[in-house]
Write a protein that holds these residues in place. Structure first.
Motif, PDB file in Angstrom:
ATOM      1  N   PHE A  76      -2.130-126.937-112.030  1.00 24.72           N
ATOM      2  CA  PHE A  76      -2.330-127.848-110.835  1.00 24.72           C
ATOM      3  C   PHE A  76      -3.869-128.281-110.754  1.00 24.72           C
ATOM      4  N   GLU A  77      -4.544-127.005-110.784  1.00 25.93           N
ATOM      5  CA  GLU A  77      -6.056-127.051-110.457  1.00 25.93           C
ATOM      6  C   GLU A  77      -6.802-127.486-111.740  1.00 25.93           C
ATOM      7  N   LEU A  78      -6.331-127.341-113.002  1.00 23.27           N
ATOM      8  CA  LEU A  78      -7.091-127.266-113.962  1.00 23.27           C
ATOM      9  C   LEU A  78      -7.677-128.662-114.271  1.00 23.27           C
ATOM     10  N   PRO A  79      -8.968-128.861-114.668  1.00 22.31           N
ATOM     11  CA  PRO A  79      -9.394-130.107-115.025  1.00 22.31           C
ATOM     12  C   PRO A  79      -9.043-130.573-116.558  1.00 22.31           C
ATOM     13  N   LEU A  80      -8.482-131.769-116.794  1.00 14.39           N
ATOM     14  CA  LEU A  80      -8.182-131.974-118.248  1.00 14.39           C
ATOM     15  C   LEU A  80      -9.446-132.837-118.791  1.00 14.39           C
ATOM     16  N   ARG A  81      -9.507-133.000-120.199  1.00 16.98           N
ATOM     17  CA  ARG A  81     -10.729-133.570-120.625  1.00 16.98           C
ATOM     18  C   ARG A  81     -10.198-134.656-121.684  1.00 16.98           C
ATOM     19  N   ASP A  82     -11.142-135.272-122.326  1.00 15.97           N
ATOM     20  CA  ASP A  82     -10.854-136.258-123.381  1.00 15.97           C
ATOM     21  C   ASP A  82      -9.889-135.612-124.404  1.00 15.97           C
ATOM     22  N   ALA A  83     -10.136-134.402-124.951  1.00 11.61           N
ATOM     23  CA  ALA A  83      -9.281-133.773-126.014  1.00 11.61           C
ATOM     24  C   ALA A  83      -7.898-133.563-125.598  1.00 11.61           C
ATOM     25  N   ASP A  84      -7.711-133.459-124.281  1.00  8.95           N
ATOM     26  CA  ASP A  84      -6.240-133.252-123.706  1.00  8.95           C
ATOM     27  C   ASP A  84      -5.642-134.806-123.561  1.00  8.95           C
ATOM     28  N   GLY A  85      -6.350-135.911-123.623  1.00  6.88           N
ATOM     29  CA  GLY A  85      -5.638-136.795-123.723  1.00  6.88           C
ATOM     30  C   GLY A  85      -6.170-137.821-122.385  1.00  6.88           C
ATOM     31  N   LEU A  86      -6.884-137.369-121.673  1.00  7.60           N
ATOM     32  CA  LEU A  86      -7.531-137.957-120.592  1.00  7.60           C
ATOM     33  C   LEU A  86      -7.732-139.429-120.941  1.00  7.60           C
ATOM     34  N   GLY A  87      -7.302-140.379-119.979  1.00  8.53           N
ATOM     35  CA  GLY A  87      -7.715-142.051-120.221  1.00  8.53           C
ATOM     36  C   GLY A  87      -6.727-142.556-121.015  1.00  8.53           C
ATOM     37  N   PRO A  88      -6.913-143.912-121.398  1.00 10.64           N
ATOM     38  CA  PRO A  88      -8.271-144.680-121.251  1.00 10.64           C
ATOM     39  C   PRO A  88      -8.780-144.691-119.722  1.00 10.64           C
ATOM     40  N   LEU A  89      -7.725-144.912-118.802  1.00 15.45           N
ATOM     41  CA  LEU A  89      -8.123-145.147-117.287  1.00 15.45           C
ATOM     42  C   LEU A  89      -7.701-143.640-116.814  1.00 15.45           C
ATOM     43  N   TYR A  90      -8.330-143.382-115.597  1.00 18.39           N
ATOM     44  CA  TYR A  90      -8.368-142.099-114.886  1.00 18.39           C
ATOM     45  C   TYR A  90      -8.916-142.475-113.637  1.00 18.39           C
ATOM     46  N   THR A  91      -8.386-141.483-112.525  1.00 18.47           N
ATOM     47  CA  THR A  91      -9.051-141.351-111.489  1.00 18.47           C
ATOM     48  C   THR A  91      -9.735-139.809-111.260  1.00 18.47           C
ATOM     49  N   ARG A  92      -8.975-139.092-111.387  1.00 17.16           N
ATOM     50  CA  ARG A  92      -9.548-137.581-111.116  1.00 17.16           C
ATOM     51  C   ARG A  92      -9.016-137.103-112.509  1.00 17.16           C
ATOM     52  N   THR A  93      -9.618-135.612-112.565  1.00 15.24           N
ATOM     53  CA  THR A  93      -9.274-135.030-113.929  1.00 15.24           C
ATOM     54  C   THR A  93      -7.914-133.984-113.407  1.00 15.24           C
ATOM     55  N   SER A  94      -7.730-133.636-112.293  1.00 20.20           N
ATOM     56  CA  SER A  94      -6.723-132.685-112.046  1.00 20.20           C
ATOM     57  C   SER A  94      -5.978-132.947-110.832  1.00 20.20           C
ATOM     58  N   CYS A  95      -4.653-132.473-110.694  1.00 18.99           N
ATOM     59  CA  CYS A  95      -4.041-132.723-109.326  1.00 18.99           C
ATOM     60  C   CYS A  95      -4.551-132.147-108.216  1.00 18.99           C
ATOM     61  N   GLY A  96      -5.228-131.071-108.213  1.00 20.74           N
ATOM     62  CA  GLY A  96      -6.321-130.681-107.546  1.00 20.74           C
ATOM     63  C   GLY A  96      -7.358-131.312-106.915  1.00 20.74           C
ATOM     64  N   GLY A  97      -7.673-132.075-107.612  1.00 21.76           N
ATOM     65  CA  GLY A  97      -8.802-133.183-107.422  1.00 21.76           C
ATOM     66  C   GLY A  97      -8.376-134.181-106.033  1.00 21.76           C
ATOM     67  N   CYS A  98      -7.137-134.218-106.043  1.00 18.47           N
ATOM     68  CA  CYS A  98      -6.505-135.200-104.947  1.00 18.47           C
ATOM     69  C   CYS A  98      -5.812-134.272-103.844  1.00 18.47           C
ATOM     70  N   HIS A  99      -5.448-133.117-104.135  1.00 23.84           N
ATOM     71  CA  HIS A  99      -4.826-132.392-103.380  1.00 23.84           C
ATOM     72  C   HIS A  99      -5.289-130.825-103.439  1.00 23.84           C
ATOM     73  N   ALA A 100      -6.401-130.664-102.780  1.00 27.41           N
ATOM     74  CA  ALA A 100      -7.200-129.387-103.008  1.00 27.41           C
ATOM     75  C   ALA A 100      -6.428-128.353-102.608  1.00 27.41           C
ATOM     76  N   SER A 101      -5.975-127.305-103.200  1.00 34.57           N
ATOM     77  CA  SER A 101      -5.251-126.098-102.684  1.00 34.57           C
ATOM     78  C   SER A 101      -3.914-126.705-102.108  1.00 34.57           C
TER      79      SER A 101
END
Ligand code: HEC
Ligand code: HEC
Length: 425
Positions: A76-101
């Motif tokens: 949930f907290e792990l930021p994902l990257r391009d190599a993980d398939g992020l995009g082409p559009l996104y808003t944040r890289t992890s669930c935790g980015g919008c639901h901190a803890s």
């Protein structure tokens, strides 16, 4: 909660897999087992665990469930990257980015809609928004164009914010019987004070989940919506897949296609479906297994809550399914303080957006859970105290007008007691 390092999180995923059917220790790269999945290699290591009182596993969780909780928490907290398939559009890289803890924000999603002169009714002509009502501010993985509000001359555009709400205690919410929600809606339909909550009947939009322990819904099934600020989704795995796809540009077996984008891309830097089903299910299990934080009792608080009619919509407890697969949540009275119904909250809170059967002015009663950890309130965080949040229930046409006025008319000592009670939920 954050784990000390990705190494620990990996070990926990491996340990937890014993508890989940078809789970691999390497959730994001099942075909090519490697000791470190690419999405776990973050440039900045995750912060060390801080005393984290918000998101703890269910008190009565089994050991296997606790392991899954911590594995899911790490993903949930792990930021994902391009190599993980992020995009082409996104808003944040992890669930935790919008639901901190697990609690509100800091990330948010912006919505846009062309409205009529009244400022709240959606226009029939939405052709200015060919990529839908959600702003997608960032792109990567081959994407070159964000989806932003157009600045057309004379375009009457309403732009609103949905701050990532708390996800604490949502297993309790998922476990609640459909028949309970129907019963409360039927009871409210008989009321003469204008409080008439309605069910949002929504269409299941994901592919079927191969793990059928929680449900066996198929695409097109009509269900009772209960998650999302307008109750637009019925189950937590569907919500997780929707968030991966819509907020992070991560496709999964449940939502295998990329969001329609201005560059016309159907894929990103990671070919095909970005993550395996375990990635969805382990994150969903974290949400399901998160406990409702302890509440302190406030003398006379519950009585005042009922006296000013808060409890009509914020129903203190609802019964759960006896066959819910998490034993601690099966066949209990779930203290969620919500009826999970849509209410007309008037023009001031309206956002012009239609979600399923929910219209511009409709919002689902939010569960009142862990409020002592939340710093801002209402869908767009416009209230910074609980008192403000209550007073903002008032507005032209709001079903909560009488309740908010009754609150306002309380003697100062009673008002303070009620605020203390709500703040401790
Ligand atoms: C860009 C911000 C953002 C990201 C990233 C994000 N969320 Fe959310 N989340 C939101 C917003 C905003 C809502 C309310 C959405 C709505 O009303 O449609 C929400 C709602 C939810 C809900 C429903 C809560 C309720 O009470 O109804 C769940 C569950 C959830 N998110 C889980 C997740 C998971 C799991 C992830 C990661 C896969 C995630 N979210 C990623 C912003 C985000
Ligand atoms: C008619 C139904 C209804 C009644 C009555 C009602 N509420 Fe609400 N409440 C809602 C809805 C719907 C929202 C979400 C509105 C939004 O986000 O714009 C809400 C939001 C809240 C929030 C903010 C929660 C959060 O997570 O941001 C609090 C706190 C709250 N209500 C407390 C109360 C109290 C206390 C009372 C009684 C004085 C009350 N409510 C009466 C429907 C109701």
């Amino acid at each position: 909660m954050r784990t000390a390092s990705w190494l620990l999180s990996l070990a926990v995923v491996a340990a937890a897999c014993a508890a989940l059917p078809a789970c691999s220790a390497d959730p994001e790269t099942p075909e090519e087992p490697s000791p470190v999945p690419p999405e776990a290699v973050t440039k900045t290591p995750l912060a060390p665990p801080a005393g984290d009182p918000f998101d703890v596993p269910l008190t009565r969780a089994s050991q296997a469930e606790r392991d899954l909780f911590f594995a899911g928490d790490a993903l949930f907290e792990l930021p994902l990257r391009d190599a993980d398939g992020l995009g082409p559009l996104y808003t944040r890289t992890s669930c935790g980015g919008c639901h901190a803890s697990g609690v509100r924000g800091p990330g948010a999603v912006q919505k846009m809609v062309v409205v009529l002169a009244d400022g709240v009714t959606a226009s029939d002509d939405q052709s200015a928004l060919p990529f839908g009502h959600t702003v997608h501010p960032l792109y990567t993985g081959g994407g070159k164009t964000a989806v932003l509000p157009p600045d057309g001359q004379g375009l009457n555009l309403k732009i609103t914010t949905r701050v990532g709400p708390s996800i604490l205690g949502r297993g309790y919410v998922e476990a609640i019987l459909d028949s309970e929600i129907e019963r409360v809606a039927a009871e409210q339909a008989q009321r003469t004070d204008g409080i008439h909550g309605r069910i949002n009947h929504v269409v299941y939009a994901s592919e079927p989940n191969p793990d059928t322990r929680f449900h066996a819904h198929r695409k097109g099934d009509v269900l009772i919506g209960r998650f999302g600020l307008k109750a637009r989704i019925a189950t937590l795995d569907d919500f997780t897949a929707d968030a991966l796809q819509g907020d992070m540009g991560i496709t999964s077996p449940l939502r295998p296609t990329e969001v329609t984008n201005p560059d016309g891309l159907t894929d990103d830097l990671k070919q095909g479906i970005d993550v395996a089903i375990d990635s969805v299910n382990v994150r969903s299990m974290y949400v399901r297994l998160t406990e409702i934080p302890g509440r302190k009792s406030v003398t006379n608080g519950a009585a005042l809550f009922a006296q000013v009619k808060c409890n009509t919509c914020h129903v203190p407890s609802m019964k759960t399914r006896s066959d819910y697969p998490i034993a601690a949540l099966a066949g209990i009275a779930a203290p969620i303080y919500s009826d999970l119904l849509l209410h007309d909250m008037g023009t001031d809170l309206a956002d012009g957006i239609q979600d399923g059967e929910a219209k511009s002015r409709d919002w689902r009663t939010p569960p009142l859970i862990g409020l002592r950890f939340v710093k801002t309130f209402l869908h767009d965080s416009r209230a910074t105290t609980i008192e403000q949040a209550i007073l903002m229930h008032r507005g032209e046409g709001s079903e909560a007008n009488e309740s908010a006025s009754l609150f306002h008319a309380l003697a100062p000592a009673d008002e303070a007691t009620l605020l203390e009670f709500v703040g401790s939920l």
